[in-house]
Design an enzyme around this catalytic site. Structure first.
Site, PDB file in Angstrom:
ATOM      1  N   GLY A   1      43.102 -11.768 -44.989  1.00 34.71           N
ATOM      2  CA  GLY A   1      44.257 -12.617 -45.284  1.00 34.71           C
ATOM      3  C   GLY A   1      43.850 -13.822 -46.125  1.00 34.71           C
ATOM      4  O   GLY A   1      44.580 -14.243 -47.026  1.00 34.71           O
ATOM      5  N   ASP A   2      42.678 -14.360 -45.843  1.00 34.87           N
ATOM      6  CA  ASP A   2      42.218 -15.523 -46.607  1.00 34.87           C
ATOM      7  C   ASP A   2      41.961 -15.134 -48.064  1.00 34.87           C
ATOM      8  O   ASP A   2      42.310 -15.873 -48.983  1.00 34.87           O
ATOM      9  CB  ASP A   2      40.929 -16.086 -45.979  1.00 34.87           C
ATOM     10  CG  ASP A   2      41.166 -16.544 -44.557  1.00 34.87           C
ATOM     11  OD1 ASP A   2      42.290 -16.980 -44.257  1.00 34.87           O
ATOM     12  OD2 ASP A   2      40.234 -16.450 -43.747  1.00 34.87           O
TER      13      ASP A   2
ATOM     14  N   ASP B   1      31.676 -18.973 -37.444  1.00 38.44           N
ATOM     15  CA  ASP B   1      32.160 -17.769 -36.768  1.00 38.44           C
ATOM     16  C   ASP B   1      31.030 -17.154 -35.937  1.00 38.44           C
ATOM     17  O   ASP B   1      29.939 -16.874 -36.453  1.00 38.44           O
ATOM     18  CB  ASP B   1      32.665 -16.748 -37.793  1.00 38.44           C
ATOM     19  CG  ASP B   1      33.950 -17.196 -38.478  1.00 38.44           C
ATOM     20  OD1 ASP B   1      34.523 -18.228 -38.056  1.00 38.44           O
ATOM     21  OD2 ASP B   1      34.382 -16.510 -39.418  1.00 38.44           O
TER      22      ASP B   1
ATOM     23  N   ASP C   1      35.283  -4.543 -41.560  1.00 38.03           N
ATOM     24  CA  ASP C   1      35.648  -5.747 -40.801  1.00 38.03           C
ATOM     25  C   ASP C   1      36.808  -6.422 -41.541  1.00 38.03           C
ATOM     26  O   ASP C   1      36.653  -6.842 -42.687  1.00 38.03           O
ATOM     27  CB  ASP C   1      34.427  -6.675 -40.718  1.00 38.03           C
ATOM     28  CG  ASP C   1      34.699  -7.971 -39.960  1.00 38.03           C
ATOM     29  OD1 ASP C   1      35.817  -8.123 -39.416  1.00 38.03           O
ATOM     30  OD2 ASP C   1      33.797  -8.829 -39.922  1.00 38.03           O
TER      31      ASP C   1
ATOM     32  N   ASN D   1      52.200 -12.397 -41.996  1.00 33.14           N
ATOM     33  CA  ASN D   1      52.385 -10.981 -41.670  1.00 33.14           C
ATOM     34  C   ASN D   1      53.691 -10.906 -40.859  1.00 33.14           C
ATOM     35  O   ASN D   1      54.343 -11.932 -40.622  1.00 33.14           O
ATOM     36  CB  ASN D   1      51.170 -10.400 -40.932  1.00 33.14           C
ATOM     37  CG  ASN D   1      50.873 -11.129 -39.634  1.00 33.14           C
ATOM     38  OD1 ASN D   1      51.779 -11.673 -38.991  1.00 33.14           O
ATOM     39  ND2 ASN D   1      49.611 -11.157 -39.245  1.00 33.14           N
TER      40      ASN D   1
ATOM     41  N   GLY E   1      48.825  -5.264 -43.898  1.00 31.94           N
ATOM     42  CA  GLY E   1      47.553  -4.557 -43.774  1.00 31.94           C
ATOM     43  C   GLY E   1      47.454  -3.362 -44.709  1.00 31.94           C
ATOM     44  O   GLY E   1      47.661  -3.484 -45.925  1.00 31.94           O
TER      45      GLY E   1
ATOM     46  N   GLY F   1      40.618 -22.288 -44.032  1.00 26.31           N
ATOM     47  CA  GLY F   1      40.602 -23.140 -45.221  1.00 26.31           C
ATOM     48  C   GLY F   1      39.346 -22.897 -46.048  1.00 26.31           C
ATOM     49  O   GLY F   1      39.418 -22.683 -47.267  1.00 26.31           O
ATOM     50  N   ALA F   2      38.199 -22.915 -45.378  1.00 27.97           N
ATOM     51  CA  ALA F   2      36.929 -22.733 -46.086  1.00 27.97           C
ATOM     52  C   ALA F   2      36.861 -21.343 -46.717  1.00 27.97           C
ATOM     53  O   ALA F   2      36.393 -21.178 -47.847  1.00 27.97           O
ATOM     54  CB  ALA F   2      35.775 -22.951 -45.120  1.00 27.97           C
TER      55      ALA F   2
ATOM     56  N   GLU G   1      45.379 -24.044 -39.028  1.00 25.40           N
ATOM     57  CA  GLU G   1      44.325 -24.342 -38.061  1.00 25.40           C
ATOM     58  C   GLU G   1      43.987 -25.833 -38.064  1.00 25.40           C
ATOM     59  O   GLU G   1      42.923 -26.236 -37.597  1.00 25.40           O
ATOM     60  CB  GLU G   1      43.056 -23.532 -38.380  1.00 25.40           C
ATOM     61  CG  GLU G   1      43.193 -22.064 -38.035  1.00 25.40           C
ATOM     62  CD  GLU G   1      41.938 -21.268 -38.311  1.00 25.40           C
ATOM     63  OE1 GLU G   1      41.862 -20.136 -37.828  1.00 25.40           O
ATOM     64  OE2 GLU G   1      41.045 -21.760 -39.024  1.00 25.40           O
TER      65      GLU G   1
HETATM   66  O1  RIB Z   1      40.874 -15.717 -41.189  1.00 21.39           O
HETATM   67  C1  RIB Z   1      39.595 -15.527 -40.630  1.00 21.39           C
HETATM   68  C2  RIB Z   1      39.099 -16.802 -40.056  1.00 21.39           C
HETATM   69  O2  RIB Z   1      39.923 -17.164 -38.975  1.00 21.39           O
HETATM   70  C3  RIB Z   1      37.701 -16.724 -39.484  1.00 21.39           C
HETATM   71  O3  RIB Z   1      36.703 -17.014 -40.424  1.00 21.39           O
HETATM   72  C4  RIB Z   1      37.764 -17.699 -38.326  1.00 21.39           C
HETATM   73  O4  RIB Z   1      36.981 -18.830 -38.511  1.00 21.39           O
HETATM   74  C5  RIB Z   1      39.222 -18.054 -38.161  1.00 21.39           C
HETATM   75  O5  RIB Z   1      39.485 -19.307 -38.641  1.00 21.39           O
END
Ligand code: RIB
Length: 297
Positions: free
Chosen positions: A244-245, A13, A239, A183, A215, A41-42, A139
């Site tokens: 969501g992740d 990022d 931030d 969402n 949110g 994913g990560a 993604e």
């Molecule tokens: O969900 C946030 C992520 O979306 C960021 O880390 C960015 O890499 C995008 O994949």
């Protein structure tokens, strides 16, 4: 120990802090810049690991410097990486992120993430068969998303599909997911519907159980009946990248407690995640989530 398998992207990022978002053709002075490790994913893999799960990631990295840094970052979180392939002569995925006014804008270049393949899933089938939940986002190539849904369904492993970034999908695929976690905007795109439509109506139209995130308003979950509301936890937003992740990872980790408890903990984890900069900066550990829940009980 809960075992989660994540199929998804890994990105570096490139984050610019800005007083506001720019318009076309405009140049302004930013307030800061940082490179942080990301990718949906990560990020979900890291969040699940911090919440106490054993995590296997299926993904792809380039053979560039970012690839090595991203690999080392994931290894340091204790994530099993034997199903992350290194793609020769290929860049790692990047996300150019602008953070302004408590919101973000993101442009993703998938690069190596576009090589995450159904063949990798087949190689990881034994791992997937022993998982408590399978997490996948969008993604990576859609054929791999479809293969993940089909494999999870065949093996009886619950698949949580996080349909981000949003793209129209065949409704048949959605039926293979245990939960879809959009969402409102993403759900409308999935269904080919108007995003201004009432979200409860959109949820009723979905062919699968939905956990909808809104949110600061929290989350709603349910199927064809009136959805249940889980309010958000009030925090100061620094931030929102990665919220969501974190939500999806917590949902997977706590799914065995039942959906209401899992959604409550997912909202708590997501709230904590937005209090620091970077997708993983505020991503909580299990003890942080428990402390927030205890404070707000
Ligand atoms: O969900 C946030 C992520 O979306 C960021 O880390 C960015 O890499 C995008 O994949």
């Amino acid at each position: 120990m809960t075992h989660i398998v994540v199929v998804g992207s890994i990105n570096m990022d490139l984050v610019t802090l800005s007083p506001r978002f720019v318009g076309p053709g405009e140049t302004i002075l930013g307030e800061g810049f940082l490179t942080t490790h990301g990718g949906k994913g990560a990020n979900q893999a890291v969040a699940a690991a911090r919440l106490g799960a054993e995590v296997t990631l299926i993904g792809a990295l380039g053979d560039d410097a970012f690839g090595q840094q991203l690999h080392d970052g994931l290894a340091s979180e204790g994530i099993a990486l034997e199903h992350v392939q290194r793609v020769a002569n290929c860049a790692s995925g990047t996300a150019s992120i602008t953070v302004a006014e408590g919101e973000n804008q993101i442009i993703i270049v998938p690069a190596a993430n576009w090589h995450v393949s159904p063949a990798q899933l087949a190689q990881a089938e034994a791992k997937i068969a022993s998982a408590d939940a399978l997490l996948v986002q969008m993604e990576i190539p859609l054929e791999t998303v479809e293969a993940t849904l089909r494999l999870g369904h065949r093996l009886g492993v619950p698949v949580i599909l996080n349909p981000a970034p949003a793209q129209p999908l065949q409704l048949e695929w959605l039926k293979l997911a245990r939960y879809v976690t959009p969402n409102q905007h993403e759900l409308a795109i999935l269904l080919g519907a108007d995003s201004q439509q009432d979200f409860r109506e959109l949820m009723r139209r979905a062919p699968c159980p939905v956990v909808l995130t809104r949110g600061a308003e929290g989350a709603w979950f349910g199927d064809n009946s009136e959805p249940t509301h889980q309010p958000s936890f009030k925090v100061e937003v620094v931030d929102s990248t990665g919220a969501g992740d974190t939500f999806n990872a917590a949902l997977a980790v706590f799914l065995h407690e039942g959906l209401p408890s899992a959604v409550r903990k997912a909202c708590a984890a997501a709230a904590l995640s937005v209090t620091k900069l970077g997708a993983r900066g505020g991503m909580p550990y299990r003890r942080d989530v428990e402390a927030l829940l205890a404070r707000t009980a």
